[in-house]
Every structure is written in structure tokens, then in C-alpha cells.
Design a protein around this motif. Structure first.
Motif, short mmCIF file in Angstrom:
data_model
loop_
_atom_site.label_atom_id
_atom_site.label_comp_id
_atom_site.label_asym_id
_atom_site.label_seq_id
_atom_site.Cartn_x
_atom_site.Cartn_y
_atom_site.Cartn_z
N SER A 76 7.70 8.72 0.44
CA SER A 76 7.26 8.69 -0.95
C SER A 76 7.28 7.26 -1.46
N LEU A 77 6.12 6.78 -1.92
CA LEU A 77 6.02 5.44 -2.49
C LEU A 77 5.76 5.57 -3.98
N LYS A 78 6.52 4.84 -4.77
CA LYS A 78 6.36 4.87 -6.22
C LYS A 78 5.79 3.54 -6.70
N ARG A 79 4.92 3.64 -7.71
CA ARG A 79 4.35 2.44 -8.32
C ARG A 79 5.44 1.71 -9.08
N ASN A 80 5.55 0.42 -8.82
CA ASN A 80 6.58 -0.39 -9.46
C ASN A 80 6.16 -0.71 -10.90
N PRO A 81 6.86 -0.16 -11.90
CA PRO A 81 6.47 -0.41 -13.30
C PRO A 81 6.64 -1.87 -13.71
N ASP A 82 7.43 -2.62 -12.94
CA ASP A 82 7.65 -4.03 -13.24
C ASP A 82 6.89 -4.95 -12.29
N TYR A 83 5.85 -4.42 -11.65
CA TYR A 83 5.09 -5.21 -10.70
C TYR A 83 4.60 -6.51 -11.34
N TRP A 84 4.84 -7.61 -10.68
CA TRP A 84 4.57 -8.93 -11.24
C TRP A 84 3.08 -9.20 -11.48
N GLY A 85 2.19 -8.60 -10.63
CA GLY A 85 0.79 -9.02 -10.61
C GLY A 85 -0.19 -8.06 -11.25
N ALA A 86 0.27 -7.23 -12.19
CA ALA A 86 -0.62 -6.22 -12.77
C ALA A 86 -1.85 -6.81 -13.44
N ASP A 87 -1.75 -8.05 -13.95
CA ASP A 87 -2.87 -8.66 -14.67
C ASP A 87 -3.72 -9.58 -13.80
N VAL A 88 -3.38 -9.73 -12.54
CA VAL A 88 -4.20 -10.54 -11.63
C VAL A 88 -5.56 -9.84 -11.47
N PRO A 89 -6.68 -10.54 -11.63
CA PRO A 89 -7.99 -9.88 -11.57
C PRO A 89 -8.18 -8.99 -10.34
N PHE A 90 -7.71 -9.44 -9.18
CA PHE A 90 -7.87 -8.62 -7.97
C PHE A 90 -7.16 -7.28 -8.10
N ARG A 91 -6.12 -7.21 -8.92
CA ARG A 91 -5.32 -6.00 -9.07
C ARG A 91 -5.75 -5.12 -10.25
N VAL A 92 -6.53 -5.64 -11.17
CA VAL A 92 -6.91 -4.86 -12.35
C VAL A 92 -7.72 -3.64 -11.93
N GLY A 93 -7.32 -2.48 -12.39
CA GLY A 93 -8.01 -1.23 -12.05
C GLY A 93 -7.60 -0.65 -10.71
N THR A 94 -6.57 -1.22 -10.08
CA THR A 94 -6.09 -0.70 -8.80
C THR A 94 -4.64 -0.25 -8.93
N ASN A 95 -4.17 0.48 -7.92
CA ASN A 95 -2.77 0.94 -7.89
C ASN A 95 -2.43 1.70 -9.17
N ASN A 96 -3.29 2.66 -9.48
CA ASN A 96 -3.17 3.41 -10.74
C ASN A 96 -2.28 4.64 -10.62
N ILE A 97 -2.07 5.13 -9.42
CA ILE A 97 -1.36 6.40 -9.22
C ILE A 97 0.14 6.14 -9.08
N ASP A 98 0.94 6.93 -9.79
CA ASP A 98 2.38 6.68 -9.83
C ASP A 98 3.07 6.94 -8.50
N GLU A 99 2.68 8.00 -7.80
CA GLU A 99 3.33 8.32 -6.53
C GLU A 99 2.28 8.55 -5.45
N VAL A 100 2.48 7.89 -4.33
CA VAL A 100 1.69 8.14 -3.12
C VAL A 100 2.65 8.73 -2.10
N ARG A 101 2.36 9.93 -1.66
CA ARG A 101 3.29 10.63 -0.77
C ARG A 101 2.57 10.98 0.54
N LEU A 102 3.18 10.64 1.65
CA LEU A 102 2.66 10.96 2.97
C LEU A 102 3.51 12.08 3.54
N GLU A 103 2.91 13.26 3.74
CA GLU A 103 3.60 14.40 4.33
C GLU A 103 3.20 14.52 5.80
N PHE A 104 4.18 14.72 6.67
CA PHE A 104 3.92 14.75 8.10
C PHE A 104 4.04 16.18 8.64
N PHE A 105 3.09 16.53 9.53
CA PHE A 105 3.03 17.87 10.11
C PHE A 105 2.88 17.78 11.62
#
Length: 605
Positions: A233-262
Motif C-alpha cells: 500500500s502506497l499513500k500520497r505524501n500530503p507534505d510532498y515537496w514538489g506539488a507545485d512543480v509544473p511536471f507534477r501539476v495534475g499528477t499523483n492525485n489518488i490518495d492510495e495506490v494498492r498492489l494486491e498479489f494473487f
């Protein structure tokens, strides 16, 4: 069904002309860098053209992964790591745009500067860059990361480091790399190394870490929880330093990315059907048309999206290990291709609607022609004429069967080639003059049920020429251990290639990397012509030479008969929750690392 298609081939051709039109870089700080010429986006760009700058944040995306893992460090050779982690965790000076063949824009870097012939490159860190634990990211961390990864890191990092003459700090926030070879791509590769926190690894064996220590990086996501072999389980860092960097604007919008293995594909699909997973890529068109009719699809809770792209097919199939004497002879490999009844297999598994890969760069303007080599392509290859495998210059296409189960013509051709290589059927068994049986082992990854079905059909076809291979199914850790050590005869193989091939081609197909433990040249290709074509594409200073070098490389590899190709996917099929959204503007690379979940967002309205 929702369909999304995008620009025509003319647009892609224009992009290729852009990357191959320039010959030198302006020696002053820039916001981005391209392989040739200038990057498409201006210095004041707001966001990537395929990102939604106003996307909301929140929600979760859960994907199903078949297999297991025993490490969370994607930067070293050891262990089986979820493949996505190096993209989630590996933040670097520059980030790659999926809408240009090879352009990078500043992420950690405020600017990039190169020498007039790209003999050096210098990066300046942005102010305020920080690791996820809040500590500052410094040039000391940068220099430690480059040297550590370049000496004891994953093999993907070693080739670049061997071409660095010097690394020196040139200011409080700047560092310069000077190269020891002529290679235009090195300035770009220098911007794509992940930066790690030096202090975390003091007194720790970096190369031996598994799940006992999670690398600290500056990336937008943090590994929040995991269970070895079960989930990450990966959580979006609310204190991420680069949120306003143009390359990052509009990306990494989802709070949790979870990889389930089968354990296998069936269990993974069942989890998707009941909602435990909310996004699922489908690679089999027959399953797409028949399996995706469960209630959530029927009531609109799950959407089926078909997505176009303009990237090359790459190579997917079954690679033959030429390090083994049994596959060292190209005629034997050719026989294996003739015996593989693709048309029958395709009919049985997809209803014949899935096209076959025809070369490494098929589905792109970089693809080889199948007739005789002409023009610059022939000129590049002719110095190696005496050692080229037949078909490279004369023209080569994959065998095509008549679609019947017995494949008589293919069987006959396979027998003829085996006989030419010194093998004949004796008492129903393929043997050589010494009476030794021709047999080999096929290594598959556990849970890949479709590959196992294909191989079952292939084994039946091989029995018609007196060949009975063994099939070994290994769990993820064993599969990686064996492929890292090249302990296989034939193995499932997938290699993506790009519209801007570069130094990674040496890793994939170069002679020097062929015997390096953990390398990516699974077939063991050792061809002076292949090495020379990679060298040419790296030093080309015109569009014609660049394209000709790639086409010549494509010919050398395809006619080399190293892999038995299967399907190509010229579109992507993703079934996903109606709450998961993506922008209408699709990049030329389509569904590729950097697109999902990067520019997706979650919204329940």
C-alpha cells in the motif's frame, strides 16, 4: 464501451523529425532537454499536456498482480520486487514526457545545462527539495546515489556510470557530470537516476536489503503498509515537496495506490469481479469480449476503456537461450519458429483477432521492412554481410501457418532445418549423429495461465517433429533467480522498446551485457552487427541515419530468430471503476509507466 483514439501517424512522424533534427544543444541553463533539438513545452508550461491540472485528489486505486515479492528495494539486483515500485519511488532530476519520443523536464532539477556537444551536463537542484521524512535533499545525497547505484546497484544503472569521466559539485545546489565517450543520450540518462538518502544507508549493506528496510526517497508516494507476497500500500505524501512543480501539476492525485498479489490470473480476475480490485488491464481480446459481462459491468459500475497508442510493439514471446549449445545454431531456432503454430494458437485463444508481433519495432515508423535491405539500412549492414544470419539482408518474415492443427508445411520446414543442423528423427525421436536426444526445458512464471496454455499447445506441435521438451513452472522468486543466472533453455520474454531507443539497447541486446548476472539480454545475443547498429543510433546526427540505424537493428534481431513472437497490443484495454477517471488527451505512449495511476483521479460524482 468507451473508446479513446488520438493523433495520426503524421503527428508521430513529425515528432520523430523533431528529435532527430538538431545537432547541438545551447550551452545555457534550460527547463528541459530533448534528445535532438528543443523540448516541445515552453519554459512557462503549467502542466503536462495529457494531465488534468484541475484534477481532484483523494480515493484509491487497487490493481491485481500475479506472483509474489520478497523485496521493496527496486534499486538493487537482489530480490523480487513489484515492478511498479521503481517508478513510484525513483524521483530524479528530470521526468520524461509521454507525449514526446524523448524529452525530459525538470523535477528535482531547477535547470539543466550541457556542453556544446553534450560532453558534459550540469543540473541545479530546486530550492526546498526534501525527502519524505522532511529532511533536505542535498548534492551530497545526489553524488552518493549516483556512485552507489553505478557500482553496486541494479545492472540497469551500471552502464551509464561506466561512461562518466568525472562527477563534481559546482555549487551549493549544482553538480556536473563529464563523459568519457561521445554519446548524446548520456546527458538525458544523467537526469533519470533515482536519488536516495545517504544517511539512511550508513552502516547498512545497500545491495542486500530486502523488506527489512524501505528506501527513503523524495517521491510523491510513500510505502505505508505491506505484507510480503500479499500486498503493498502506497499513500500520497500530503507534505510532498514538489506539488507545485509544473511536471507534477495534475499528477499523483489518488490518495492510495494498492498492489494486491494473487497466485494466478483466475484468482486475480475474481477479485476484480467482486470489487476487491478496481482497475484491471486485459491482454486477451477473447477474454475482453466474453469475460467482462459480470453485473458490475452491466450496471455501469465498471467501465471498459479501449485506449490507442503510437508506440512500437516491442517483443513478447518465448526467448531461446543462445548460451546453450542446443540453441546456438540459428537453423535450430528457425525450426522452433516453424513448429510454433501461431495461427492455430491465435484462433483457439483469441478467435484470430489479436495480430502477431512481426518485429521488435512493429506498429511504428521505426519498423524494418520485410523485403531486401535498401539504402542506408543496407549500407550500415553490409560490412557485416559475412556473419549476418540469412534473411537479414535478403529479407525476412515470420513463418505463417495455414491455421490447421497439424501445420504440415511448418512441420516439414522445421524437420528440414533440424536436419540441416545435424538432427534427424530416429525411431520417432529427434536425435543427432551421436544418438543424443534433442530436448530442452521451458521456464514459465507461476500463475501465468495463458502462457502455460500456449506452451501446452506448442509442446503438442513439437511432438510432431520428435521433440519432447520439459516445462518448469517456478514461483516469482525462483523465476527471477533462474533468469538472472540464465538457467533456462527457453523462457517467457517481454521487452518494451521505445520511439527513442538509446543506451538501454546495449542492456537488452549488447554483447558486453550478454553474460552479466541479472542482465536483460536474456537471449544471449552476441552480434557485432547488433552492437554496431546500437552505436550508430546513439551517434546519428540526422533523421535519416537515426531511423536507418533502428531499422537495421530491428532486422538483425528479427532475422536472428532469438524469440518466438506472440501477440502485439496496438491498443490497451483497461476495465476500471466508474469512479476512476483519466484525461481525454492521450499521450503518444498511451498506457505506459507515467500514465496510470499518475494522471488518473478518483471521483464519485
Amino acid at each position: 464501451m468507451t473508446s479513446h483514439f488520438h493523433r495520426s501517424w503524421r503527428g508521430l512522424t513529425a515528432s520523430l523529425m523533431l528529435i532527430a533534427s538538431g545537432t547541438s544543444a545551447v550551452a545555457e541553463p534550460q527547463h528541459g532537454i530533448a534528445m535532438y533539438g528543443d523540448p516541445a513545452l515552453p519554459p512557462d508550461f503549467v502542466s503536462l499536456p495529457y494531465a488534468n491540472a484541475n484534477a481532484p485528489t483523494g480515493g484509491h486505486i487497487v490493481t491485481a498482480e500475479v506472483g509474489s515479492f520478497d523485496s521493496l528495494n527496486p534499486f538493487i539486483r537482489k530480490g523480487s520486487v513489484p515492478w511498479q515500485l521503481r517508478f513510484f519511488m525513483g524521483e530524479s532530476f528530470m521526468g520524461r514526457s509521454l507525449d514526446e519520443p524523448f524529452s525530459l523536464y525538470g523535477v528535482l532539477a531547477e535547470s539543466v545545462e550541457t556542453g556544446p556537444n553534450r560532453e558534459w551536463v550540469e543540473f541545479t537542484l530546486r530550492e526546498g527539495t526534501a525527502f519524505s521524512d522532511g529532511s533536505p535533499l542535498t548534492i551530497e545525497d545526489v553524488m552518493w546515489s549516483y556512485e552507489t547505484l553505478g557500482t553496486i546497484g541494479h545492472p540497469r544503472y551500471l552502464g551509464f556510470w561506466s561512461k562518466v569521466e568525472s562527477m563534481e559539485q559546482t555549487g551549493d545546489r549544482s553538480v556536473r557530470f563529464t563523459f568519457n565517450v561521445e554519446d548524446r543520450e548520456l546527458a538525458l540518462l544523467a537526469g533519470m537516476r533515482p536519488i536516495l538518502k545517504k544517511a539512511q544507508w550508513e552502516g547498512v549493506d545497500f545491495a542486500e536489503s530486502t523488506t527489512d528496510i524501505v528506501p527513503i526517497t523524495s517521491a510523491p508516494y510513500i510505502i505505508d503498509d505491506f505484507e510480503p507476497g500479499r500486498f503493498v500500500s502506497l499513500k500520497r505524501n500530503p507534505d510532498y515537496w514538489g506539488a507545485d512543480v509544473p511536471f507534477r501539476v495534475g499528477t499523483n492525485n489518488i490518495d492510495e495506490v494498492r498492489l494486491e498479489f494473487f497466485g494466478d490470473e483466475t484468482a486475480a480476475f475474481e477479485a476484480f469481479k467482486v470489487g476487491e480490485v478496481n482497475s484491471n488491464r486485459e491482454f486477451n481480446v477473447a477474454r475482453w469480449d466474453t469475460w467482462y459481462n459480470f453485473p458490475a459491468v452491466q450496471n455501469g459500475d465498471v467501465i471498459k476503456s479501449v485506449l490507442g497508442h503510437e508506440r512500437p510493439s516491442g517483443m513478447t514471446g518465448f526467448a531461446m537461450n543462445t548460451r546453450k549449445a542446443i540453441f546456438a545454431d540459428w537453423r535450430v531456432r528457425d525450426a522452433m519458429l516453424h513448429a510454433f503454430n501461431f495461427e492455430f494458437i491465435n484462433q483457439a485463444l483469441t478467435g484470430s483477432v489479436q495480430p502477431r508481433i512481426t518485429s521488435y519495432w512493429s506498429n511504428s515508423p521505426l519498423s524494418m521492412s520485410h523485403g531486401p535491405a535498401e539504402g542506408r539500412v543496407r549500407e550500415f549492414l553490409e560490412p557485416f554481410a559475412d556473419e549476418l544470419i540469412p534473411g537479414t539482408l535478403e529479407g525476412y518474415s515470420l513463418p505463417v501457418a495455414d491455421g490447421s492443427e497439424r501445420n504440415r508445411a511448418g512441420t516439414r520446414a522445421a524437420l528440414d532445418q533440424m536436419e540441416a543442423a545435424g538432427w534427424t528423427v530416429q525411431d520417432g525421436v529427434m536425435k543427432n549423429e551421436a544418438g543424443e536426444d534433442f530436448t530442452f526445458d521451458i521456464l514459465l512464471d507461476q500463475g501465468a495461465t495463458e502462457n502455460q496454455t500456449i506452451i501446452d499447445m506448442y509442446v503438442e506441435s513439437l511432438s510432431r517433429i520428435g521433440v519432447t521438451p520439459t516445462v518448469t513452472v517456478a514461483d516469482s522468486a525462483q523465476f527471477k533467480e533462474r533468469t538472472d543466472a540464465y538457467q533456462f533453455d527457453m523462457v517467457y520474454y517481454r521487452r518494451g522498446v521505445s520511439l527513442s531507443p538509446g543506451n538501454e539497447q546495449f542492456n537488452y541486446f549488447g554483447s558486453e551485457d550478454a553474460d552479466q548476472t541479472g542482465g536483460r539480454n536474456l537471449m544471449g545475443v552476441k552480434s557485432p552487427a547488433v552492437d554496431a547498429m546500437i552505436g550508430r543510433l546513439l551517434t546519428s546526427d540526422s533523421q535519416d541515419d537515426f531511423v536507418a540505424a533502428v531499422k537495421a537493428l530491428d532486422r538483425s534481431l528479427t532475422a536472428g530468430r532469438y524469440v518466438i513472437p506472440i501477440y502485439q497490443w496496438n491498443i490497451s484495454r483497461i476495465a476500471h471503476s466508474k469512479n476512476l477517471h483519466f484525461p481525454d488527451a492521450m499521450p503518444i505512449f498511451g498506457d505506459w509507466p507515467g500514465w496510470q495511476p499518475d494522471v488518473w483521479w478518483y471521483s464519485e460524482d
